[in-house]
Design a protein around this motif. Structure first.
Motif, PDB file in Angstrom:
ATOM      1  N   PRO A   1       2.937  10.183  -4.945  1.00  0.00           N
ATOM      2  CA  PRO A   1       1.478  10.154  -4.834  1.00  0.00           C
ATOM      3  C   PRO A   1       1.064   9.583  -3.477  1.00  0.00           C
ATOM      4  O   PRO A   1       1.787   8.763  -2.909  1.00  0.00           O
TER       5      PRO A   1
ATOM      6  N   PRO B   1      -0.841   7.181  -0.808  1.00  0.00           N
ATOM      7  CA  PRO B   1      -1.290   5.791  -0.908  1.00  0.00           C
ATOM      8  C   PRO B   1      -2.753   5.738  -1.352  1.00  0.00           C
ATOM      9  O   PRO B   1      -3.559   6.597  -0.995  1.00  0.00           O
ATOM     10  N   ASP B   2      -3.053   4.732  -2.159  1.00  0.00           N
ATOM     11  CA  ASP B   2      -4.398   4.566  -2.708  1.00  0.00           C
ATOM     12  C   ASP B   2      -5.118   3.498  -1.867  1.00  0.00           C
ATOM     13  O   ASP B   2      -4.761   2.316  -1.917  1.00  0.00           O
ATOM     14  N   ASP B   3      -6.121   3.928  -1.101  1.00  0.00           N
ATOM     15  CA  ASP B   3      -6.785   3.005  -0.169  1.00  0.00           C
ATOM     16  C   ASP B   3      -7.462   1.838  -0.879  1.00  0.00           C
ATOM     17  O   ASP B   3      -7.465   0.706  -0.389  1.00  0.00           O
ATOM     18  N   ASP B   4      -8.050   2.123  -2.060  1.00  0.00           N
ATOM     19  CA  ASP B   4      -8.739   1.037  -2.786  1.00  0.00           C
ATOM     20  C   ASP B   4      -7.728   0.004  -3.278  1.00  0.00           C
ATOM     21  O   ASP B   4      -7.954  -1.204  -3.185  1.00  0.00           O
ATOM     22  N   LEU B   5      -6.600   0.510  -3.800  1.00  0.00           N
ATOM     23  CA  LEU B   5      -5.564  -0.411  -4.274  1.00  0.00           C
ATOM     24  C   LEU B   5      -5.002  -1.215  -3.094  1.00  0.00           C
ATOM     25  O   LEU B   5      -4.749  -2.421  -3.199  1.00  0.00           O
ATOM     26  N   SER B   6      -4.856  -0.541  -1.993  1.00  0.00           N
ATOM     27  CA  SER B   6      -4.362  -1.212  -0.789  1.00  0.00           C
ATOM     28  C   SER B   6      -5.303  -2.349  -0.382  1.00  0.00           C
ATOM     29  O   SER B   6      -4.861  -3.448  -0.005  1.00  0.00           O
TER      30      SER B   6
ATOM     31  N   THR C   1       2.460  -1.530  -7.337  1.00  0.00           N
ATOM     32  CA  THR C   1       1.363  -2.002  -8.185  1.00  0.00           C
ATOM     33  C   THR C   1       0.934  -3.393  -7.713  1.00  0.00           C
ATOM     34  O   THR C   1       1.667  -4.067  -6.984  1.00  0.00           O
TER      35      THR C   1
ATOM     36  N   GLY D   1       0.799  -1.219   0.000  1.00  0.00           N
ATOM     37  CA  GLY D   1       0.000   0.000   0.000  1.00  0.00           C
ATOM     38  C   GLY D   1       0.831   1.269   0.000  1.00  0.00           C
ATOM     39  O   GLY D   1       0.392   2.316   0.475  1.00  0.00           O
TER      40      GLY D   1
ATOM     41  N   PRO E   1       3.368   4.282  -2.101  1.00  0.00           N
ATOM     42  CA  PRO E   1       3.351   4.967  -3.395  1.00  0.00           C
ATOM     43  C   PRO E   1       4.105   4.206  -4.477  1.00  0.00           C
ATOM     44  O   PRO E   1       5.195   3.674  -4.231  1.00  0.00           O
ATOM     45  N   HIS E   2       3.517   4.178  -5.648  1.00  0.00           N
ATOM     46  CA  HIS E   2       4.073   3.550  -6.853  1.00  0.00           C
ATOM     47  C   HIS E   2       4.056   2.021  -6.816  1.00  0.00           C
ATOM     48  O   HIS E   2       4.447   1.393  -7.792  1.00  0.00           O
TER      49      HIS E   2
END
Ligand code: SF4
Length: 398
Positions: free
Chosen positions: A222, A224-229, A180, A175, A177-178
């Motif tokens: 960027p 952290p992206d919670d959905d991606l996490s 994937t 979770g 940055p960057h």
């Protein structure tokens, strides 16, 4: 203390889990907010003496206390020599009555310990090694400023196995940055290839004072992206389950029989004296923390002649007595993290003299109706959906 209000006094007759904080690192990782220091190697020797003194003072304040686990964390305990580790463990054995089958865990930095170091740890009684793998991808380890690469992780695992360790943990972070889904899957596959008995997964939290938080705040990275996490967590849950690991806590999976006994003590809200600079502890009905600065910690333990009431020591900075209401709330908050065990209604009743359902009827009913909690005659625990949304419940409990 709850001993005079109800139930059995678990704080008196439950063996302790001893946490020892080693506050030294070779480098400060960009995400890390732990109480660790670089460039203070000249303090290691006096620190070891101070820690042994703190252990001695704690033991003398209540002799004969049983202990069932020891955890050397940090920081980077593997910056200490085997001789220094041996001195610390011997101090614990003098101060507490250590169970013959005690779990003794030690965190190591990948690449630090060679075979002879691992063999020395084994001969000292360390029986569980936790390796800070974090990622298998070189660019991600560079982002963290970690000083190891994936080969170093492999070398450490091989050395640990050759030395005879049959209980290894690997820590991973997700979770950030960057990162994937593909890079995360690569890390998970590499981790599985190493066949650890235990895996801990940590979602990156942007902590104040870290380089990572500064970079995100200034727009260099960027957020952290919670959905991606959440997708990463789900992927890891599936991958680990397919590989035969059992999830027993929100962030922890293990082969059957390899759940970390030390950490179970935290989640069951049972006593764990914490020693060393910046350690947190809970014992004798008191929650406390110790002096952060290694300098001041060493000084505090050099100068004292005073007698302290267990679990306080000259290194105690802050402490608070935990009343029954807070102990109940803590027990629920931490116990719900245990995804299989949850809150045992019988154990809760024995400890607090009341059914958890009676004390938290509205909250439990609400989250049961949302499908986040399941309740049966034996226990209250999170559903699979509840594991993903546990923060909703925890926020309400805090
Ligand atoms: S090695 Fe561990 S404790 Fe030390 S700075 Fe890095 S993350 Fe923090």
């Amino acid at each position: 203390m709850l001993g005079n209000c109800c139930g059995r006094d678990l704080m008196v007759d439950t063996p302790h889990s001893i946490y020892l904080h080693i506050p030294f690192c070779r480098i400060k990782c960009t995400y890390c907010a732990f109480n660790t220091y670089i460039g203070l190697d000249n303090l290691i020797e006096p620190f070891v003496a101070a820690l042994c003194r703190e252990i001695e003072i704690l033991g003398a304040s209540k002799p004969g206390q049983p202990a069932r686990t020891i955890y050397l964390g940090g920081g980077t305990p593997s910056v200490l020599t085997p001789h220094q580790i041996g001195c610390i463990l011997a101090a614990v054995e003098r101060a507490f009555v250590l169970a013959p089958d005690a779990e003794i865990s030690m965190e190591v930095n990948p690449g630090d310990p060679d075979l002879s170091y691992m063999m020395a740890l084994k001969s000292l009684g360390v029986n569980r090694i936790s390796i800070g793998m974090q990622s298998a991808n070189g660019n991600e380890l560079e982002l963290f400023a970690r000083r190891h690469d994936n080969d170093a992780v492999v070398r450490s695992v091989v050395a640990a196995r050759q030395a005879g360790f049959d209980n290894l943990n690997l820590d991973l972070i997700y979770g950030f940055p960057h990162q994937t889904l593909d890079s995360w899957e690569n890390t998970l596959r590499q981790m599985l290839w190493l066949e650890p008995e235990h895996v801990s997964l940590y979602a990156l939290g942007l902590e104040d004072g870290t380089a990572m938080k500064t970079w995100v705040t200034r727009g260099y990275l960027p957020p952290p992206d919670d959905d991606l996490s959440a997708d990463m967590y789900e992927l890891a849950s599936d991958v680990l389950e397919s590989a035969g690991y059992e999830q027993y806590e929100i962030s922890n999976w293990a082969r059957p029989g390899y759940a970390c006994r030390h950490n179970l003590q935290y989640w069951r809200n049972l006593p764990y004296p914490g020693l060393g600079p910046g350690a947190h502890g809970y014992a004798g009905g008191v929650r406390y923390s110790t002096i952060l600065s290694p300098h001041k910690y060493i000084q505090a333990l050099e100068t004292t002649e005073a007698v302290f009431a267990f679990p306080l020591t000259p290194a105690t900075d802050q402490s608070v007595r935990v009343d029954r209401e807070a102990e109940i709330a803590d027990t629920l908050l931490m116990g719900l993290r245990l995804t299989q065990e949850g809150i045992s209604r019988a154990v809760f009743r024995e400890r607090f003299g009341a059914d958890v359902l009676d004390l938290y009827q509205a909250l439990i009913e609400k989250y049961r109706s949302y499908g986040l909690l399941e309740v049966d005659e034996d226990r209250v625990r999170l559903t699979r959906k509840g594991r993903f949304l546990s923060n909703l419940i925890f926020r309400e409990l805090v």
